[in-house]
Motif scaffolding. Structure first.
Motif, short mmCIF file in Angstrom:
data_model
loop_
_atom_site.label_atom_id
_atom_site.label_comp_id
_atom_site.label_asym_id
_atom_site.label_seq_id
_atom_site.Cartn_x
_atom_site.Cartn_y
_atom_site.Cartn_z
N UNK A 1 0.83 -1.20 0.00
CA UNK A 1 0.00 0.00 0.00
C UNK A 1 0.87 1.24 0.00
N UNK A 2 0.27 2.38 -0.36
CA UNK A 2 1.05 3.60 -0.49
C UNK A 2 1.62 4.10 0.82
N UNK A 3 0.87 4.03 1.89
CA UNK A 3 1.35 4.56 3.16
C UNK A 3 2.58 3.79 3.65
N UNK A 4 2.52 2.48 3.55
CA UNK A 4 3.68 1.67 3.94
C UNK A 4 4.86 1.96 3.03
N UNK A 5 4.60 2.08 1.73
CA UNK A 5 5.67 2.39 0.78
C UNK A 5 6.32 3.72 1.10
N UNK A 6 5.53 4.73 1.41
CA UNK A 6 6.07 6.06 1.70
C UNK A 6 7.03 6.00 2.88
N UNK A 7 6.70 5.21 3.89
CA UNK A 7 7.58 5.08 5.05
C UNK A 7 8.89 4.41 4.65
N UNK A 8 8.82 3.40 3.80
CA UNK A 8 10.02 2.70 3.34
C UNK A 8 10.90 3.63 2.51
N UNK A 9 10.28 4.36 1.61
CA UNK A 9 11.03 5.29 0.75
C UNK A 9 11.67 6.38 1.59
N UNK A 10 10.94 6.93 2.56
CA UNK A 10 11.48 7.99 3.40
C UNK A 10 12.68 7.50 4.19
N UNK A 11 12.63 6.23 4.64
CA UNK A 11 13.77 5.68 5.39
C UNK A 11 14.96 5.40 4.49
N UNK A 12 14.70 5.07 3.23
CA UNK A 12 15.77 4.68 2.30
C UNK A 12 16.47 5.88 1.68
N UNK A 13 15.72 6.93 1.37
CA UNK A 13 16.33 8.09 0.73
C UNK A 13 17.21 8.85 1.72
#
Length: 206
Positions: free
Chosen positions: A191-203
């Motif tokens: 889902x988008x919300x989970x993805x956003x958290x992953x992306x924010x942690x990775x970038x």
């Protein structure tokens, strides 16, 4: 290969940015073939891999499907099925389209999708936002479909990046594992919300 701290968010299309096949589409095509849904579904997917990978044309694919169903493969039927099929895969998640475009302020954003060449042409025409991504790789155009490592290597070469520069996002675990096997980071999309958290942690933090 790059030596600086680049970041490339590489997204799958269907099941992530675009929606899965339109409900009722397989039933509609099965009825056009005068076949049961089970028989049509089996033939539809059995002959799909070389079509997805650009090794078979739409005409060859639908001829194989119709012959498997013991139906004549006339040009009019093939074209009707082809257009119905393309339409069935045409829907996008507008919220995800917006989200991936906002990521271009923080990283390169690219797309890697299993999709036949004629589907790809229609999808790209209907979705001009694709032209604003840093790279778009459609399996039918690059002649390699996930989870084939060649599909991921195409993106690595095209973006002049190292495998570790990528975060690959797909809703199918086997595709994520294949990306990780070539050295990419991977995330199974839920889902988008989970993805956003992953992306924010990775970038990296600017």
């Amino acid at each position: 290969m790059s030596t600086d701290r680049r970041r490339v968010v590489l997204c799958d299309l269907f099941g992530v940015i675009a929606r899965h096949q339109r409900p009722g589409a397989l039933e509609k095509m099965a009825a056009r073939c005068h076949a049961s849904l089970d028989a049509f579904n089996t033939a539809y997917w059995a002959y799909r891999p070389p079509y997805d990978a650009g090794r078979h044309t739409a005409f060859r694919y639908w001829t194989d499907v119709l012959h498997a169903l013991s139906r004549p493969a006339d040009a009019d039927t093939i074209e009707e099925l082809r257009l119905t099929d393309i339409d069935s895969w045409s829907r996008v998640d507008d919220r995800m389209v917006t989200y991936v475009q906002t990521l271009r302020d923080r990283a390169q954003v690219a797309l890697l999708s299993n999709i036949p060449a004629d589907h790809a042409d229609a999808f790209r025409t209907a979705q001009p936002w694709l032209d604003h991504l840093d790279h778009v790789a459609f399996s039918g155009k690059i002649h390699a479909a996930k989870p084939d490592p060649a599909a991921f290597q195409h993106c690595i070469i095209a973006l002049h990046a190292a495998p570790a520069d990528f975060l690959f996002i797909d809703d199918r675990e086997e595709n994520v594992r294949a990306a990780q096997a070539v050295g990419m980071n991977g995330h199974v999309f839920k889902g988008q919300d989970e993805l956003a958290a992953v992306v924010d942690a990775w970038l990296p933090i600017r």
